[in-house]
Design an enzyme around this catalytic site. Structure first.
Site, mmCIF file in Angstrom:
data_model
loop_
_atom_site.group_PDB
_atom_site.id
_atom_site.type_symbol
_atom_site.label_atom_id
_atom_site.label_comp_id
_atom_site.label_asym_id
_atom_site.label_seq_id
_atom_site.Cartn_x
_atom_site.Cartn_y
_atom_site.Cartn_z
ATOM 1 N N ASP A 84 51.628 39.011 -47.613
ATOM 2 C CA ASP A 84 51.302 39.727 -48.840
ATOM 3 C C ASP A 84 50.310 40.848 -48.564
ATOM 4 O O ASP A 84 49.447 40.727 -47.697
ATOM 5 C CB ASP A 84 50.689 38.740 -49.850
ATOM 6 C CG ASP A 84 50.638 39.297 -51.254
ATOM 7 O OD1 ASP A 84 51.330 40.296 -51.531
ATOM 8 O OD2 ASP A 84 49.904 38.734 -52.081
ATOM 9 N N GLY A 114 51.822 46.651 -50.175
ATOM 10 C CA GLY A 114 51.648 47.702 -51.160
ATOM 11 C C GLY A 114 50.191 48.095 -51.348
ATOM 12 O O GLY A 114 49.851 49.279 -51.457
ATOM 13 N N TRP A 137 47.840 47.766 -49.128
ATOM 14 C CA TRP A 137 47.409 48.481 -47.928
ATOM 15 C C TRP A 137 47.791 49.955 -48.025
ATOM 16 O O TRP A 137 46.970 50.845 -47.719
ATOM 17 C CB TRP A 137 48.049 47.853 -46.686
ATOM 18 C CG TRP A 137 47.623 48.499 -45.401
ATOM 19 C CD1 TRP A 137 46.581 48.145 -44.602
ATOM 20 C CD2 TRP A 137 48.236 49.638 -44.774
ATOM 21 N NE1 TRP A 137 46.497 48.986 -43.516
ATOM 22 C CE2 TRP A 137 47.510 49.910 -43.597
ATOM 23 C CE3 TRP A 137 49.330 50.437 -45.092
ATOM 24 C CZ2 TRP A 137 47.844 50.947 -42.745
ATOM 25 C CZ3 TRP A 137 49.656 51.498 -44.245
ATOM 26 C CH2 TRP A 137 48.910 51.729 -43.080
ATOM 27 N N HIS A 171 55.206 48.714 -46.086
ATOM 28 C CA HIS A 171 56.207 47.770 -45.588
ATOM 29 C C HIS A 171 56.492 47.998 -44.102
ATOM 30 O O HIS A 171 56.722 47.040 -43.352
ATOM 31 C CB HIS A 171 57.501 47.895 -46.392
ATOM 32 C CG HIS A 171 57.365 47.467 -47.820
ATOM 33 N ND1 HIS A 171 56.833 46.237 -48.169
ATOM 34 C CD2 HIS A 171 57.681 48.095 -48.990
ATOM 35 C CE1 HIS A 171 56.833 46.120 -49.485
ATOM 36 N NE2 HIS A 171 57.332 47.232 -50.003
ATOM 37 N N ASN A 200 61.883 39.540 -55.844
ATOM 38 C CA ASN A 200 61.620 40.904 -55.382
ATOM 39 C C ASN A 200 62.703 41.913 -55.770
ATOM 40 O O ASN A 200 62.497 43.127 -55.641
ATOM 41 C CB ASN A 200 61.433 40.930 -53.857
ATOM 42 C CG ASN A 200 60.111 40.345 -53.411
ATOM 43 O OD1 ASN A 200 59.983 39.883 -52.273
ATOM 44 N ND2 ASN A 200 59.115 40.331 -54.284
ATOM 45 N N ARG A 258 61.889 44.952 -58.105
ATOM 46 C CA ARG A 258 61.265 46.197 -57.658
ATOM 47 C C ARG A 258 62.270 47.351 -57.744
ATOM 48 O O ARG A 258 63.453 47.144 -57.977
ATOM 49 C CB ARG A 258 60.733 46.030 -56.237
ATOM 50 C CG ARG A 258 59.682 44.931 -56.131
ATOM 51 C CD ARG A 258 59.101 44.818 -54.752
ATOM 52 N NE ARG A 258 58.093 43.773 -54.675
ATOM 53 C CZ ARG A 258 57.342 43.534 -53.609
ATOM 54 N NH1 ARG A 258 57.482 44.263 -52.513
ATOM 55 N NH2 ARG A 258 56.444 42.563 -53.627
#
Length: 242
Positions: free
Chosen positions: A18, A21, A23, A35, A66, A69
């Site tokens: 996790d 995003g 980061w 990613h 997911n 998204r």
């Protein structure tokens, strides 16, 4: 196997990767760059886990949730999965790593499902660490599919009403893989997020504040070091009666 070989090494480690995003946002970059950096971290941790002597490593790559998204982000992640599967075969051969899949392959794009099936087939005889890619995976979804398999099999001799835990466990995605001893989550979140709900019932949990792209072999070593200092009781009591 390095400094951690011997008694106390977790046989199976699961990781909720996790923070990609966050980061990217922290560094003023697009989520896709997060990613990409997360994939690099996954490669580092696979190598570190293999060197450490861990037998099984399950990576939570893409959950059943997911899909909510954006199409662009989902497409980018699937492209990274394809890149990983194609680009890491030499590494798998050199380190005898067997790749396996957990999740609903039928719900994946056909090309990705085919890539996974080919990689699983090509590495099935390798006797080193097993890397399980949890892709289009959800713990609840796995249990639903397990029950469906149980129904299709007719369950145990006495029928579904007499089905035992072992009957359900035998219908999970990878019934021959031992339950995880340790589940790691990066980015400081304290929740399971639908990961290995059945298998992780008695796993030790380790939460790190570090975002996943920042993870190195030292972070894995710290998690394993803490695991080795814990007293696993499985619902019982310690030797001293506490």
């Amino acid at each position: 196997m390095g400094a951690f070989s011997g008694r106390g090494i977790p046989r199976h480690v699961g990781i909720i990767m996790d923070g990609n995003g966050r980061w990217a946002k922290r560094h003023g970059m697009a989520r896709t760059q997060g990613h990409l950096e997360g994939l690099k971290a996954a490669k580092r941790i696979v190598k570190a886990a293999s060197d450490m002597g861990i037998g099984y490593l399950t990576l939570y790559v893409f959950s059943t949730e997911n899909w909510k998204r954006t199409a662009a982000e989902v497409g980018f992640i699937m492209g990274l999965v394809r890149q990983y599967l194609r680009g890491e075969m030499d590494f798998c051969r050199e380190n005898h790593i067997r790749v396996r899949h957990a999740g609903d392959a039928a719900g994946l794009p056909e090309d990705i499902a085919a890539e996974i099936a080919e990689t699983v087939e090509d590495t099935k005889e390798f006797g080193g660490m097993q890397v399980i890619l949890a892709l289009n995976y959800g713990g609840r979804d796995e249990l639903v599919r397990a029950v469906r398999r149980l129904v299709a099999k007719g369950a145990a001799d006495g029928g579904l009403l007499n089905a035992a835990e072992e009957d359900i466990a035998a219908c999970l995605d990878n019934p021959d893989i031992p339950d995880p001893d340790l589940i790691i989550r990066s980015a400081g979140e304290y929740r399971m997020s639908n990961f290995l709900l059945w298998e992780g019932a008695y796993a030790e949990l380790y939460v790190s504040a570090k975002l996943w792209p920042e993870w190195t072999d030292a972070d894995l070593a710290a998690a394993v070091g803490e695991y080795r200092n814990r007293d696993r009781r499985y619902g019982g009591i310690a030797a001293n009666g506490e």
